[in-house]
Design a protein around this motif. Structure first.
Motif, mmCIF file in Angstrom:
data_model
loop_
_atom_site.group_PDB
_atom_site.id
_atom_site.type_symbol
_atom_site.label_atom_id
_atom_site.label_comp_id
_atom_site.label_asym_id
_atom_site.label_seq_id
_atom_site.Cartn_x
_atom_site.Cartn_y
_atom_site.Cartn_z
ATOM 1 N N ILE B 181 0.845 -1.198 0.000
ATOM 2 C CA ILE B 181 0.000 0.000 0.000
ATOM 3 C C ILE B 181 0.883 1.251 0.000
ATOM 4 O O ILE B 181 1.688 1.441 0.917
ATOM 5 C CB ILE B 181 -0.924 0.049 1.245
ATOM 6 N N PHE B 182 0.726 2.081 -1.031
ATOM 7 C CA PHE B 182 1.456 3.340 -1.110
ATOM 8 C C PHE B 182 0.521 4.516 -0.864
ATOM 9 O O PHE B 182 -0.543 4.610 -1.482
ATOM 10 C CB PHE B 182 2.089 3.517 -2.500
ATOM 11 N N GLY B 183 0.922 5.418 0.020
ATOM 12 C CA GLY B 183 0.187 6.660 0.210
ATOM 13 C C GLY B 183 0.914 7.792 -0.488
ATOM 14 O O GLY B 183 2.060 7.645 -0.922
ATOM 15 N N THR B 184 0.260 8.927 -0.635
ATOM 16 C CA THR B 184 0.933 10.120 -1.142
ATOM 17 C C THR B 184 0.893 11.160 -0.031
ATOM 18 O O THR B 184 -0.160 11.459 0.509
ATOM 19 C CB THR B 184 0.244 10.663 -2.405
ATOM 20 N N SER B 185 2.049 11.694 0.293
ATOM 21 C CA SER B 185 2.158 12.572 1.454
ATOM 22 C C SER B 185 3.496 13.287 1.404
ATOM 23 O O SER B 185 4.423 12.836 0.734
ATOM 24 C CB SER B 185 2.088 11.718 2.725
ATOM 25 N N ILE B 204 -2.960 5.386 -2.840
ATOM 26 C CA ILE B 204 -4.002 6.282 -2.323
ATOM 27 C C ILE B 204 -3.682 7.716 -2.736
ATOM 28 O O ILE B 204 -2.589 8.211 -2.458
ATOM 29 C CB ILE B 204 -4.077 6.260 -0.780
ATOM 30 N N VAL B 205 -4.621 8.379 -3.399
ATOM 31 C CA VAL B 205 -4.470 9.813 -3.678
ATOM 32 C C VAL B 205 -5.587 10.559 -2.957
ATOM 33 O O VAL B 205 -6.637 9.991 -2.661
ATOM 34 C CB VAL B 205 -4.488 10.147 -5.189
ATOM 35 N N GLY B 206 -5.332 11.840 -2.678
ATOM 36 C CA GLY B 206 -6.250 12.539 -1.790
ATOM 37 C C GLY B 206 -6.793 13.853 -2.300
ATOM 38 O O GLY B 206 -6.535 14.268 -3.436
ATOM 39 N N GLY B 209 -6.851 19.912 -1.708
ATOM 40 C CA GLY B 209 -6.247 20.864 -0.777
ATOM 41 C C GLY B 209 -5.455 20.197 0.331
ATOM 42 O O GLY B 209 -4.281 20.494 0.540
ATOM 43 N N ARG B 210 -6.051 19.234 1.002
ATOM 44 C CA ARG B 210 -5.399 18.718 2.211
ATOM 45 C C ARG B 210 -4.771 17.341 2.038
ATOM 46 O O ARG B 210 -4.208 16.778 2.991
ATOM 47 C CB ARG B 210 -6.372 18.729 3.396
ATOM 48 N N GLY B 211 -4.832 16.781 0.858
ATOM 49 C CA GLY B 211 -4.157 15.498 0.624
ATOM 50 C C GLY B 211 -4.918 14.318 1.214
ATOM 51 O O GLY B 211 -6.124 14.392 1.418
ATOM 52 N N VAL B 212 -4.175 13.245 1.489
ATOM 53 C CA VAL B 212 -4.777 12.014 2.017
ATOM 54 C C VAL B 212 -4.931 12.135 3.539
ATOM 55 O O VAL B 212 -4.039 12.637 4.220
ATOM 56 C CB VAL B 212 -3.882 10.798 1.684
ATOM 57 N N GLN B 213 -6.063 11.679 4.063
ATOM 58 C CA GLN B 213 -6.299 11.685 5.520
ATOM 59 C C GLN B 213 -5.219 10.929 6.294
ATOM 60 O O GLN B 213 -4.820 9.840 5.897
ATOM 61 C CB GLN B 213 -7.581 10.922 5.860
ATOM 62 N N THR B 220 -0.423 2.625 5.469
ATOM 63 C CA THR B 220 0.369 2.327 4.269
ATOM 64 C C THR B 220 1.672 1.624 4.631
ATOM 65 O O THR B 220 2.166 1.738 5.761
ATOM 66 C CB THR B 220 0.719 3.619 3.514
ATOM 67 N N HIS B 221 2.242 0.926 3.654
ATOM 68 C CA HIS B 221 3.592 0.389 3.832
ATOM 69 C C HIS B 221 4.622 1.486 3.586
ATOM 70 O O HIS B 221 5.695 1.504 4.184
ATOM 71 C CB HIS B 221 3.849 -0.768 2.852
#
Lengths: 250, 250
Positions: B181-185, B204-206, B209-213, B220-221
């Motif tokens: 699992i990849f997040g964007t941050s 995961i994309v978010g 304005g505020r991105g991913v919760q 995420t890994h």
């Protein structure tokens, strides 16, 4: 500091005309709206000639308005001259920047006849993020000082030199200056991942429907495409530009 | 084949209601407009329940309308029920597809609270192009059957299974099924180019304005970011998704 209460004031009529490309071309001025764009414009000296805000606008403390003319205007004045649905109480009249085309560049994005203003603005923002140091806009592309382009660019219009010009001639100059020229095309093109590139480069992206003109593709060193793995017919031009610009800069 | 000449016809009022999410949720139906979207919907059996076109519409020869109900309607009927500025003389009423969530997936895009319909549609188109085989839409995201989303998706809505759901639970399931699992941050994240990945993955994309919760990023890994080389503050979410999806699939 001046005050304008009525939208019938002649100055307001003058500002409103900046909604047309004709007036922007004639005066060398354009209008920006909203806190974020005005903030970006203020960061670089000489961009702004006049700032307009409403009485109730909360000006950020760090804004330096020393060299600009300030107008306090009624809300109806901002509504009259702008085209945003939710005006934020601030707008500015900017001077089109002058571009030094002689400077050396490492990466250039050439835009051939992109017609959607949101796409053009997002291309400028994407090129800025990817560290492109010059953008050249060819004929048939929507005006960069169109309000929708400015909004989508999120201020990148002030970060990166953008010139209009004959793409054919500009590509020849870039070739002479040692740039590798990449086109985007499905014919006689390589999947981008096959290309290992270092050094200065230029990338040409094209119209949403028909892509890059054949005449320009004939000048490239290499044409690239992005493989489609699913059933979509194509990628949006801004997404394609983002993928290629990040890949090519390595 | 039926004919409807007046926009006051009760059937027209019924169709028009599909402009609201409430009605789309209640009926399980949605409206598409224009040649390209109708063509894409017709490629897959069962999508379309009714096709509407004007007398003067030139139907492509290869369209097979055997299993759909056909209406010839006045232009004012299409104008009444749709929201395109330049209608192309054709529209259709579609059934929302049913999704088989049990099937195995190699790549999943999870969308957390993206609010611009053009962005959501372009995300779906981009995921389709990049070969993603499932999309999950979390709460707070604009309705996928909104006409602007459908238009921007350019038909990809019909190519790829899209479900709505609780992203937190879905991510736990995907972890269990062996996905990375990849997040964007920007916090505790690596530049994407530092990651060498093979195997099934989810991205995961978010929100614009505020991105991913934060709650989702904690599952995420690995969180990724795209380095900004110029002065832009960020990339558009669709461009970012395109860069990462093409990079991760290798």
């Amino acid at each position: 500091m001046k005050r304008i209460e009525s939208k019938k004031n002649p100055q307001v009529k003058q500002w409103k005309k900046l909604q047309t490309k004709k007036e922007r071309d004639k005066t060398g001025l354009f209008l920006i709206e909203g806190v974020h764009l005005v903030e970006e414009a203020l960061k670089y000296k000489g961009n702004i000639s006049e700032v307009l805000f409403t009485e109730s606008f909360q000006m950020p403390h760090h804004w330096n308005l020393d060299e600009v003319e300030v107008y306090i205007v009624a809300e109806e004045v901002l509504n009259e001259i702008g085209d945003t649905e939710t005006p934020q109480g601030v707008a500015a009249i900017c001077r089109k920047p002058s571009i030094d085309l002689e400077r050396t560049t490492n990466s250039v994005l050439l835009i051939d006849a992109v017609q959607d203003p949101g796409n053009l603005g997002t291309l400028i923002r994407t090129a800025d993020a990817a560290g492109v140091d010059q953008i050249v806009i060819g004929e048939g592309t929507v005006d960069i000082y169109n309000s929708k382009v400015l909004r989508a660019s999120q201020g990148s219009i002030f970060h990166i030199p953008i010139s209009k010009g004959n793409l054919y001639e500009r590509i020849l100059q870039l070739r002479d200056s040692g740039h590798t020229i990449f086109g985007t095309s499905l014919d006689q093109a390589e999947p981008f991942q096959n290309i290992k590139h270092t050094g200065p480069f230029s990338l040409i992206v094209g119209n949403e429907g028909r892509g890059v003109q054949q005449e320009l593709l004939s000048l490239t060193h290499q044409n690239l495409y992005i493989p489609i793995h699913g059933k979509a017919e194509s990628l949006n031009v801004t997404v394609a530009a983002g993928i290629l610009l990040y890949y090519l800069r390595g």
